[in-house]
Motif scaffolding. Structure first.
Motif, mmCIF file in Angstrom:
data_model
loop_
_atom_site.group_PDB
_atom_site.id
_atom_site.type_symbol
_atom_site.label_atom_id
_atom_site.label_comp_id
_atom_site.label_asym_id
_atom_site.label_seq_id
_atom_site.Cartn_x
_atom_site.Cartn_y
_atom_site.Cartn_z
ATOM 1 N N PRO A 1 -20.955 -0.622 63.689
ATOM 2 C CA PRO A 1 -19.843 -0.453 62.746
ATOM 3 C C PRO A 1 -19.615 1.013 62.375
ATOM 4 O O PRO A 1 -18.497 1.395 62.031
ATOM 5 C CB PRO A 1 -20.280 -1.270 61.520
ATOM 6 C CG PRO A 1 -21.569 -1.935 61.852
ATOM 7 C CD PRO A 1 -22.069 -1.422 63.162
ATOM 8 N N SER A 2 -20.652 1.837 62.455
ATOM 9 C CA SER A 2 -20.479 3.253 62.089
ATOM 10 C C SER A 2 -19.641 3.996 63.121
ATOM 11 O O SER A 2 -19.073 5.056 62.830
ATOM 12 C CB SER A 2 -21.850 3.932 61.963
ATOM 13 O OG SER A 2 -22.351 4.303 63.246
ATOM 14 N N GLY A 3 -19.571 3.470 64.327
ATOM 15 C CA GLY A 3 -18.791 4.119 65.372
ATOM 16 C C GLY A 3 -19.368 5.437 65.862
ATOM 17 O O GLY A 3 -18.701 6.189 66.571
ATOM 18 N N ARG A 4 -20.600 5.745 65.507
ATOM 19 C CA ARG A 4 -21.133 7.068 65.837
ATOM 20 C C ARG A 4 -21.809 7.105 67.203
ATOM 21 O O ARG A 4 -21.939 8.170 67.796
ATOM 22 C CB ARG A 4 -22.122 7.514 64.752
ATOM 23 C CG ARG A 4 -21.464 7.575 63.386
ATOM 24 C CD ARG A 4 -22.345 8.208 62.350
ATOM 25 N NE ARG A 4 -22.414 9.665 62.516
ATOM 26 C CZ ARG A 4 -23.051 10.470 61.688
ATOM 27 N NH1 ARG A 4 -23.675 9.970 60.630
ATOM 28 N NH2 ARG A 4 -23.083 11.769 61.906
ATOM 29 N N TRP A 5 -22.268 5.950 67.697
ATOM 30 C CA TRP A 5 -22.931 5.947 69.006
ATOM 31 C C TRP A 5 -21.927 6.083 70.140
ATOM 32 O O TRP A 5 -22.272 6.528 71.222
ATOM 33 C CB TRP A 5 -23.756 4.659 69.167
ATOM 34 C CG TRP A 5 -25.016 4.692 68.353
ATOM 35 C CD1 TRP A 5 -25.191 4.180 67.103
ATOM 36 C CD2 TRP A 5 -26.248 5.317 68.710
ATOM 37 N NE1 TRP A 5 -26.469 4.443 66.655
ATOM 38 C CE2 TRP A 5 -27.142 5.127 67.637
ATOM 39 C CE3 TRP A 5 -26.700 6.010 69.841
ATOM 40 C CZ2 TRP A 5 -28.455 5.623 67.651
ATOM 41 C CZ3 TRP A 5 -28.007 6.492 69.851
ATOM 42 C CH2 TRP A 5 -28.861 6.292 68.768
ATOM 43 N N TYR A 6 -20.678 5.665 69.877
ATOM 44 C CA TYR A 6 -19.619 5.783 70.888
ATOM 45 C C TYR A 6 -18.303 5.980 70.143
ATOM 46 O O TYR A 6 -17.539 5.040 69.940
ATOM 47 C CB TYR A 6 -19.589 4.516 71.753
ATOM 48 C CG TYR A 6 -18.702 4.659 72.979
ATOM 49 C CD1 TYR A 6 -18.999 5.586 73.979
ATOM 50 C CD2 TYR A 6 -17.575 3.866 73.135
ATOM 51 C CE1 TYR A 6 -18.189 5.718 75.089
ATOM 52 C CE2 TYR A 6 -16.761 3.986 74.251
ATOM 53 C CZ TYR A 6 -17.082 4.915 75.230
ATOM 54 O OH TYR A 6 -16.277 5.045 76.334
ATOM 55 N N PRO A 7 -18.031 7.203 69.728
ATOM 56 C CA PRO A 7 -16.886 7.465 68.833
ATOM 57 C C PRO A 7 -15.564 7.355 69.572
ATOM 58 O O PRO A 7 -15.149 8.283 70.259
ATOM 59 C CB PRO A 7 -17.139 8.901 68.343
ATOM 60 C CG PRO A 7 -18.551 9.237 68.767
ATOM 61 C CD PRO A 7 -18.821 8.425 69.987
ATOM 62 N N ARG A 8 -14.897 6.232 69.385
ATOM 63 C CA ARG A 8 -13.736 5.913 70.207
ATOM 64 C C ARG A 8 -12.497 6.733 69.877
ATOM 65 O O ARG A 8 -11.525 6.713 70.607
ATOM 66 C CB ARG A 8 -13.419 4.415 70.084
ATOM 67 C CG ARG A 8 -14.335 3.562 70.954
ATOM 68 C CD ARG A 8 -14.181 2.097 70.635
ATOM 69 N NE ARG A 8 -14.733 1.794 69.322
ATOM 70 C CZ ARG A 8 -14.511 0.668 68.672
ATOM 71 N NH1 ARG A 8 -13.727 -0.243 69.206
ATOM 72 N NH2 ARG A 8 -15.050 0.454 67.481
ATOM 73 N N GLU A 9 -12.524 7.465 68.739
ATOM 74 C CA GLU A 9 -11.318 8.193 68.322
ATOM 75 C C GLU A 9 -11.268 9.603 68.907
ATOM 76 O O GLU A 9 -10.264 10.287 68.796
ATOM 77 C CB GLU A 9 -11.268 8.305 66.780
ATOM 78 C CG GLU A 9 -11.574 7.019 66.039
ATOM 79 C CD GLU A 9 -10.707 5.858 66.498
ATOM 80 O OE1 GLU A 9 -9.514 6.088 66.750
ATOM 81 O OE2 GLU A 9 -11.239 4.735 66.633
ATOM 82 N N ASP A 10 -12.355 10.065 69.494
ATOM 83 C CA ASP A 10 -12.471 11.475 69.881
ATOM 84 C C ASP A 10 -12.403 11.596 71.406
ATOM 85 O O ASP A 10 -13.398 11.405 72.102
ATOM 86 C CB ASP A 10 -13.809 12.012 69.335
ATOM 87 C CG ASP A 10 -13.958 13.514 69.555
ATOM 88 O OD1 ASP A 10 -13.316 14.057 70.487
ATOM 89 O OD2 ASP A 10 -14.738 14.128 68.801
ATOM 90 N N ALA A 11 -11.224 11.903 71.902
ATOM 91 C CA ALA A 11 -10.998 11.891 73.355
ATOM 92 C C ALA A 11 -11.929 12.868 74.082
ATOM 93 O O ALA A 11 -12.512 12.535 75.118
ATOM 94 C CB ALA A 11 -9.535 12.230 73.656
ATOM 95 N N ALA A 12 -12.066 14.063 73.549
ATOM 96 C CA ALA A 12 -12.897 15.074 74.222
ATOM 97 C C ALA A 12 -14.354 14.608 74.285
ATOM 98 O O ALA A 12 -15.035 14.749 75.308
ATOM 99 C CB ALA A 12 -12.794 16.406 73.477
ATOM 100 N N LEU A 13 -14.806 14.042 73.177
ATOM 101 C CA LEU A 13 -16.185 13.564 73.128
ATOM 102 C C LEU A 13 -16.377 12.395 74.093
ATOM 103 O O LEU A 13 -17.397 12.321 74.791
ATOM 104 C CB LEU A 13 -16.522 13.145 71.695
ATOM 105 C CG LEU A 13 -17.944 12.667 71.417
ATOM 106 C CD1 LEU A 13 -18.974 13.660 71.924
ATOM 107 C CD2 LEU A 13 -18.133 12.428 69.920
ATOM 108 N N LEU A 14 -15.397 11.485 74.161
ATOM 109 C CA LEU A 14 -15.502 10.362 75.100
ATOM 110 C C LEU A 14 -15.615 10.879 76.534
ATOM 111 O O LEU A 14 -16.387 10.342 77.336
ATOM 112 C CB LEU A 14 -14.289 9.437 74.974
ATOM 113 C CG LEU A 14 -14.253 8.536 73.753
ATOM 114 C CD1 LEU A 14 -13.015 7.640 73.809
ATOM 115 C CD2 LEU A 14 -15.513 7.695 73.645
ATOM 116 N N GLY A 15 -14.864 11.909 76.829
ATOM 117 C CA GLY A 15 -14.937 12.501 78.168
ATOM 118 C C GLY A 15 -16.328 13.054 78.447
ATOM 119 O O GLY A 15 -16.897 12.831 79.523
#
Lengths: 288, 213
Positions: B80-94
């Motif tokens: 629920p914290s979204g910190r292990w896979y932060p879906r809002e941050d495109a650069a980080l997802l890349g």
């Protein structure tokens, strides 16, 4: 004669050595392995029998026993050690695994005999703090000098086997009937009158590498092979990094080389027994 | 109900057990006789995963294979914290995807070397070890520079991501393949940080660490 040349370790060449589980050997084509540093070829024949050839192509003495193939580079003076329980009709016999380990065979046997490491290496399985005490036990050389026997070994184990549901003080008997093989008898978690048998049979690939075969001969008609294997492999894989970080990888036989504690009585007897039998392969010899 | 088709000694299975432990996700392990039984190559298992590999995850009928893919799924669904896979941050997802692919390369080299030494897989062991060392040099240098700017984790400053979980197991098990980690001090500092993440669990071959000093 160069006494440090392992090829002169005739007493070891004359032993029976394990070369793998029949179940695995039957499933694969002919293959080559190494025994005491020498190439050995296993050739499958009709009816799941095998020829074992030495480095010069000559046929070696071989036999099938306990679900494994055994061979000798020399002339065995005695039959392979007995495990009478193996032939009891209600036993589950299986090879838990054959694992390659970067260590000498005697180091691996010594670790197998040691209860002191249980709470620290096999935490929550074969031991747990604060139950760290190794109670006094009996060790002797038996069977006309051919076997080390440790009895009345007791240790508190939180999860002694794949069927153990609670912790209890487990009784152990250890046999070392071969320089590179040990057999552990362990009180069964369900039937207190019977003992499970765990064999550790080491193929000495060279002085610092083994293939470790784990025979399980259990009183357990409930668990699947997979569950039984998974438990034993979990335990063995916990030991692996410990074994591979031993310095030296060979076992020092000089009584002054390492400082034993009282709980190391099995180890002291095993090392002395190796010295007396003239086993040098996989050891650091005692200085004269 | 989550079922994990699991082999205790597999680093790729372990990374899922590790993330589920950290996230507090309950699951039922279904042991697979990977060795010596080769159950992952059996007909029944190939119907589950035609690639014949563990792990496989079954979450209420959703069947997923591939450890890295399953990490993405678990973090997306159960964190629920979204910190292990932060879906809002495109650069980080890349960047995370880049290091998930890097983890696969660690599997292809360091894990392969371990399978060669431990269970006798036939492969070019020198090439596998050299490949692992090349990757470890890149990872060590990455951490050295990251630490200069205060970053603790592969892609992030303060909180790890699934990229850390993906790379951790086969780095930690490398010595079983004859690949020492002594030359990589920044990697060793990072593996100790991973071991201090709340909810961390071990597997056979990986030991816990003490408190940070």
């Amino acid at each position: 004669m160069n006494s440090s040349d392992p090829s002169h370790d005739q007493v070891v060449r004359d032993e029976w050595h394990v070369l793998g589980a029949l179940e695995d050997l039957s499933a694969r084509p002919d293959w080559d392995t190494r025994l005491l540093g020498e190439k050995v070829s296993i050739r499958r024949k009709a009816g799941n029998t095998f020829d074992v050839l030495g480095k010069d192509g000559a046929t070696l003495q071989s036999q099938q026993r306990y679900g494994y193939l055994w061979a000798s580079l020399g002339t065995p003076a005695r039959p392979l050690f007995a495990i009478p329980e193996f032939d009891e009709p209600d036993r589950r016999n299986l090879n838990a695994a054959t694992f390659g380990v970067h260590v000498s065979a005697p180091r691996a046997i010594e670790n197998f005999l040691d209860m002191g490491h249980f709470p620290f290496v096999h935490t929550d399985y074969l031991g747990v703090e604060p139950h760290t005490e190794v109670k006094e036990y009996d060790v002797q050389v038996t069977n006309d000098g051919h076997e080390v026997l440790a009895r009345r070994c007791r240790f508190y184990q939180p999860r002694a086997s794949s069927v153990a549901e609670q912790g209890y003080e487990v009784e152990y008997i250890y046999r070392v009937p071969h320089p590179y093989c040990a057999v552990l008898y362990k009180a069964n978690a369900i039937d207190a009158a019977r003992m499970d048998v765990i064999g550790l049979f080491l193929q000495p690939v060279d002085e610092e590498h083994v293939k470790a075969n784990m025979l399980l001969s259990l009183i357990d008609d409930a668990s699947s092979d997979t569950t039984i294997r998974a438990f034993q492999q979990t335990i063995f894989a916990q030991d692996k990094p410990i074994l591979e970080n031993q310095i030296p990888l060979k076992l020092p036989l000089d009584p002054r080389a390492e400082m034993p504690a009282k709980s190391d009585a099995s180890s002291i007897t095993y090392r002395r027994w190796l010295r007396q039998r003239g086993v040098r392969y996989g050891t650091v010899a005692a200085s004269a | 109900m989550i079922t994990l088709y699991d082999y205790e000694l597999s680093g790729n299975c372990y990374k899922l057990r590790l993330l589920m432990s950290i996230l507090g996700v309950k699951f039922t392990p279904r042991p697979v006789d990977f060795y010596p039984g080769r159950e992952h190559k059996s007909e029944a298992f190939l119907r589950l995963n035609p690639l014949g590999q563990v792990p496989v995850l079954d979450d209420g009928g959703l069947i997923l294979r591939d450890a890295q893919a399953i990490l993405v799924y678990l973090a997306s669904k159960y964190d629920p914290s979204g910190r292990w896979y932060p879906r809002e941050d495109a650069a980080l997802l890349g960047r995370i995807a880049m290091w998930l692919a890097f983890a696969d390369q660690i599997t292809a080299t360091a894990s392969a070397a371990r399978l060669h030494d431990g269970v006798f897989y036939e492969l070019d062991i020198d090439k596998a070890r050299a490949g692992a060392h090349a990757l470890f040099r890149i990872l060590d240098e990455h951490f050295w520079f990251a630490e200069q700017t205060g970053d603790q984790w592969i892609c992030t400053r303060d909180h790890p991501t699934i990229a850390d979980i993906a790379c951790f197991p086969y780095v930690m098990l490398s010595e079983e393949g004859g690949i020492p980690r002594l030359p990589y001090p920044a990697i060793r500092r990072w593996t100790d940080r991973v071991k201090r993440v709340p909810g961390f669990v071990v597997m056979s071959g990986i030991f816990p660490t003490g408190e940070a000093v």
